[in-house]
Motif scaffolding. Structure first.
Motif, PDB file in Angstrom:
ATOM      1  N   VAL A 185      62.734  19.254  -3.818  1.00 42.26           N
ATOM      2  CA  VAL A 185      63.658  19.412  -4.594  1.00 42.26           C
ATOM      3  C   VAL A 185      62.818  19.010  -6.216  1.00 42.26           C
ATOM      4  N   ALA A 186      63.686  19.830  -7.364  1.00 45.20           N
ATOM      5  CA  ALA A 186      63.530  19.590  -8.562  1.00 45.20           C
ATOM      6  C   ALA A 186      64.961  19.054  -9.313  1.00 45.20           C
ATOM      7  N   PHE A 187      64.845  19.049 -10.691  1.00 45.32           N
ATOM      8  CA  PHE A 187      65.696  18.199 -11.252  1.00 45.32           C
ATOM      9  C   PHE A 187      64.968  18.792 -13.102  1.00 45.32           C
ATOM     10  N   THR A 188      66.649  19.315 -13.233  1.00 43.52           N
ATOM     11  CA  THR A 188      65.803  19.736 -15.102  1.00 43.52           C
ATOM     12  C   THR A 188      65.707  18.364 -15.745  1.00 43.52           C
ATOM     13  N   MET A 189      65.762  18.091 -16.655  1.00 41.14           N
ATOM     14  CA  MET A 189      65.515  16.266 -17.148  1.00 41.14           C
ATOM     15  C   MET A 189      65.775  16.579 -18.267  1.00 41.14           C
ATOM     16  N   PHE A 200      63.739  27.004 -10.909  1.00 38.97           N
ATOM     17  CA  PHE A 200      63.541  28.524  -9.717  1.00 38.97           C
ATOM     18  C   PHE A 200      62.193  29.265 -10.094  1.00 38.97           C
ATOM     19  N   THR A 201      60.778  29.191  -9.555  1.00 42.84           N
ATOM     20  CA  THR A 201      59.774  29.896  -9.460  1.00 42.84           C
ATOM     21  C   THR A 201      59.216  30.910  -9.152  1.00 42.84           C
ATOM     22  N   TRP A 202      58.487  31.808  -9.498  1.00 42.96           N
ATOM     23  CA  TRP A 202      58.129  33.013  -7.921  1.00 42.96           C
ATOM     24  C   TRP A 202      56.580  33.149  -9.491  1.00 42.96           C
ATOM     25  N   SER A 203      55.784  33.172  -8.108  1.00 47.21           N
ATOM     26  CA  SER A 203      54.393  33.538  -8.357  1.00 47.21           C
ATOM     27  C   SER A 203      53.453  34.479  -7.702  1.00 47.21           C
ATOM     28  N   GLU A 204      52.510  35.381  -7.850  1.00 46.91           N
ATOM     29  CA  GLU A 204      52.179  36.567  -7.287  1.00 46.91           C
ATOM     30  C   GLU A 204      50.558  35.276  -6.049  1.00 46.91           C
ATOM     31  N   ALA A 205      50.553  34.648  -6.996  1.00 44.91           N
ATOM     32  CA  ALA A 205      49.336  33.678  -6.432  1.00 44.91           C
ATOM     33  C   ALA A 205      49.310  32.668  -5.999  1.00 44.91           C
ATOM     34  N   LYS A 256      46.178  39.970  -9.842  1.00 46.80           N
ATOM     35  CA  LYS A 256      45.557  41.418 -10.189  1.00 46.80           C
ATOM     36  C   LYS A 256      44.289  41.217 -10.608  1.00 46.80           C
ATOM     37  N   ASP A 257      45.035  40.868 -12.484  1.00 44.20           N
ATOM     38  CA  ASP A 257      44.620  40.960 -13.753  1.00 44.20           C
ATOM     39  C   ASP A 257      43.255  39.755 -13.405  1.00 44.20           C
ATOM     40  N   GLY A 258      42.790  38.756 -12.563  1.00 40.47           N
ATOM     41  CA  GLY A 258      42.091  37.984 -12.315  1.00 40.47           C
ATOM     42  C   GLY A 258      42.886  36.419 -12.890  1.00 40.47           C
ATOM     43  N   GLY A 259      43.940  37.153 -13.880  1.00 36.12           N
ATOM     44  CA  GLY A 259      45.322  35.696 -14.271  1.00 36.12           C
ATOM     45  C   GLY A 259      45.793  35.348 -12.958  1.00 36.12           C
ATOM     46  N   CYS A 260      47.539  34.726 -13.643  1.00 36.80           N
ATOM     47  CA  CYS A 260      47.693  34.318 -12.320  1.00 36.80           C
ATOM     48  C   CYS A 260      49.666  34.999 -13.172  1.00 36.80           C
ATOM     49  N   GLU A 261      50.427  35.590 -12.064  1.00 41.07           N
ATOM     50  CA  GLU A 261      51.537  35.999 -12.976  1.00 41.07           C
ATOM     51  C   GLU A 261      52.218  34.488 -12.335  1.00 41.07           C
ATOM     52  N   TYR A 262      53.059  34.060 -12.692  1.00 43.08           N
ATOM     53  CA  TYR A 262      53.743  32.892 -12.861  1.00 43.08           C
ATOM     54  C   TYR A 262      54.590  32.223 -13.673  1.00 43.08           C
ATOM     55  N   PHE A 263      56.580  32.692 -12.989  1.00 43.92           N
ATOM     56  CA  PHE A 263      56.980  32.755 -13.688  1.00 43.92           C
ATOM     57  C   PHE A 263      57.791  31.544 -13.056  1.00 43.92           C
ATOM     58  N   TYR A 264      58.588  30.478 -14.133  1.00 41.95           N
ATOM     59  CA  TYR A 264      59.107  29.023 -14.123  1.00 41.95           C
ATOM     60  C   TYR A 264      60.983  29.729 -15.111  1.00 41.95           C
ATOM     61  N   THR A 265      61.594  29.338 -14.192  1.00 41.90           N
ATOM     62  CA  THR A 265      63.064  29.124 -14.782  1.00 41.90           C
ATOM     63  C   THR A 265      63.145  28.084 -14.534  1.00 41.90           C
ATOM     64  N   THR A 266      64.553  27.703 -15.432  1.00 40.31           N
ATOM     65  CA  THR A 266      65.462  26.673 -15.685  1.00 40.31           C
ATOM     66  C   THR A 266      67.064  26.674 -16.118  1.00 40.31           C
ATOM     67  N   PRO A 267      67.862  26.427 -15.246  1.00 41.16           N
ATOM     68  CA  PRO A 267      68.450  26.417 -15.512  1.00 41.16           C
ATOM     69  C   PRO A 267      69.727  27.198 -16.675  1.00 41.16           C
ATOM     70  N   HIS A 268      70.524  27.053 -16.770  1.00 41.85           N
ATOM     71  CA  HIS A 268      71.466  26.956 -18.020  1.00 41.85           C
ATOM     72  C   HIS A 268      72.429  25.938 -18.074  1.00 41.85           C
ATOM     73  N   VAL A 269      71.414  25.144 -18.668  1.00 47.91           N
ATOM     74  CA  VAL A 269      72.133  23.354 -19.598  1.00 47.91           C
ATOM     75  C   VAL A 269      73.968  23.716 -20.218  1.00 47.91           C
ATOM     76  N   THR A 270      74.333  22.799 -19.621  1.00 48.07           N
ATOM     77  CA  THR A 270      75.581  23.074 -20.218  1.00 48.07           C
ATOM     78  C   THR A 270      76.210  21.823 -21.278  1.00 48.07           C
ATOM     79  N   HIS A 271      75.207  20.439 -21.392  1.00 42.75           N
ATOM     80  CA  HIS A 271      75.559  19.626 -21.368  1.00 42.75           C
ATOM     81  C   HIS A 271      75.914  19.278 -22.478  1.00 42.75           C
ATOM     82  N   PRO A 272      76.488  18.358 -23.266  1.00 41.01           N
ATOM     83  CA  PRO A 272      77.240  18.468 -24.829  1.00 41.01           C
ATOM     84  C   PRO A 272      75.686  18.011 -25.641  1.00 41.01           C
ATOM     85  N   GLY A 273      75.197  18.660 -26.798  1.00 40.62           N
ATOM     86  CA  GLY A 273      74.453  18.356 -28.201  1.00 40.62           C
ATOM     87  C   GLY A 273      73.048  19.227 -27.170  1.00 40.62           C
ATOM     88  N   VAL A 274      73.236  19.949 -26.192  1.00 42.12           N
ATOM     89  CA  VAL A 274      71.846  21.045 -26.027  1.00 42.12           C
ATOM     90  C   VAL A 274      72.085  22.302 -26.403  1.00 42.12           C
TER      91      VAL A 274
END
Ligand SMILES: Cc1cc2nc3c(=O)[nH]c(=O)nc-3n(C[C@H](O)[C@H](O)[C@H](O)COP(=O)(O)OP(=O)(O)OC[C@H]3O[C@@H](n4cnc5c(N)ncnc54)[C@H](O)[C@@H]3O)c2cc1C
Length: 281
Positions: free
Chosen positions: A3-7, A104-109, A116-134
């Motif tokens: 479980v994860a949350f947007t704060m 939602f996150t996605w990673s190759e490793a 493959k680059d010796g680095g790490c392709e890791y992407f994280y996403t947070t949803p569109h926040v619809t809270h007033p003032g944000v």
């Protein structure tokens, strides 16, 4: 299922300030310019003088600068100039609002793996926040731990830090003498590739907004937490490597216990794992 949350960070900080004030803390907003360890005094830009018996430093990316202001050696922490971009949906696609779309996150490793680059392709996403003032223009996407590395007056890299650059997952290893505020096209293009493949309902052709920010990376990507090996009256916490916010209240508890000499068995295990002494300073 995990479980994860947007704060909402500003709300969290306001709550922490409120709680600290209620517990008797005085909150002073000023810049520390010098720490006189002989006199046991903190001096601020605004002329403030604060005496201490033990001092806790949590200066984030500025930790080595503040340690240097105290005449103490820095830690092998390297600040990286990260970026997030915000993308909107393609016409007819759902808007990925935070009441329906998960973190939602996605990673190759994996989280700390190497790709493959010796680095790490890791992407994280947070949803569109619809809270007033944000101010949220769309889904926020970060190419984790891939910002240019910095070595500036503000974000000083110690000799141990320079020696540890190769251990970092960052694909770009050079140390840059200036912080950037404009779009990092390298990271943006990687995000575009990722979105086209994995989140095709988002419009990867144009970002709605972007933000540059800072990570404090350590060679093992673990935080640094404890007494400074050269002066046990100085306690500090830093090097959260892009994931420190979620631990803040727990870290504050450990720091307070350390000053108070009331460390529990569990806190002692935490302190052992994240001891600054694991690095040569
Ligand atoms: C885009 C982005 C997304 C992130 N997402 C997450 C996430 O999802 N989960 C998570 O856990 N973490 C996340 N993080 C990481 C998290 O923000 C950091 O790990 C955390 O903020 C580190 O806290 P800190 O107190 O060490 O440093 P900071 O939050 O940087 O605080 C350091 C403070 O010290 C102050 N300071 C510096 N020098 C001085 C001085 N001389 N005098 C007085 N004050 C000084 C600074 O002004 C600053 O307020 C993210 C970071 C970024 C950039």
């Amino acid at each position: 299922m995990p479980v994860a949350f947007t704060m909402l960070v500003n709300n969290c900080l306001a709550a922490l300030h409120w709680r600290a004030s209620r517990s008797g803390a005085d909150i002073v907003e000023d810049t520390v310019v010098h720490i006189d360890r002989d006199k046991k005094e903190v001096q601020t830009k605004g002329g403030g003088r604060f005496s201490f018996s033990n001092l806790i430093i949590t200066a984030g990316p500025w930790t080595n600068q503040v340690l240097s202001n105290a005449g103490l050696p820095g830690v092998p922490m390297i600040v990286s100039n990260e970026q997030t971009v915000e993308l909107g949906p393609r016409p007819g696609a759902p808007s990925y609002d935070w009441d329906v779309f998960p973190v939602f996150t996605w990673s190759e490793a994996g989280y700390k793996g190497r790709g493959k680059d010796g680095g790490c392709e890791y992407f994280y996403t947070t949803p569109h926040v619809t809270h007033p003032g944000v101010p949220s223009g769309g889904v926020k996407i970060g190419f984790h731990r891939q910002g240019p590395l910095l070595n500036t007056d503000e974000f000083q890299v110690s000799s141990g830090g320079k020696a540890a650059v190769d251990k970092l997952p960052h694909i770009r290893k050079e140390l840059n003498s200036e912080q950037q505020f404009e779009l990092d096209t390298f990271a943006w293009e990687r995000v575009q590739d990722f979105v086209r493949k994995k989140m095709p309902s988002l419009n990867a052709e144009q970002y709605v907004g972007y933000m540059r920010c800072l990570y404090q990376c350590t060679p093992d990507l673990h935080m640094i937490l404890g007494r400074h090996p050269a002066d046990p009256s100085i306690v500090f916490a830093c090097g959260f490597s892009g994931s420190g916010f979620q631990f803040a209240p727990a870290i504050a508890n450990v720091l307070a216990a350390l000053i108070d000499n009331s460390v529990t068995e569990q806190q002692s295990a935490i302190l052992k794992k994240f001891d600054p002494g694991r690095f040569q300073l």
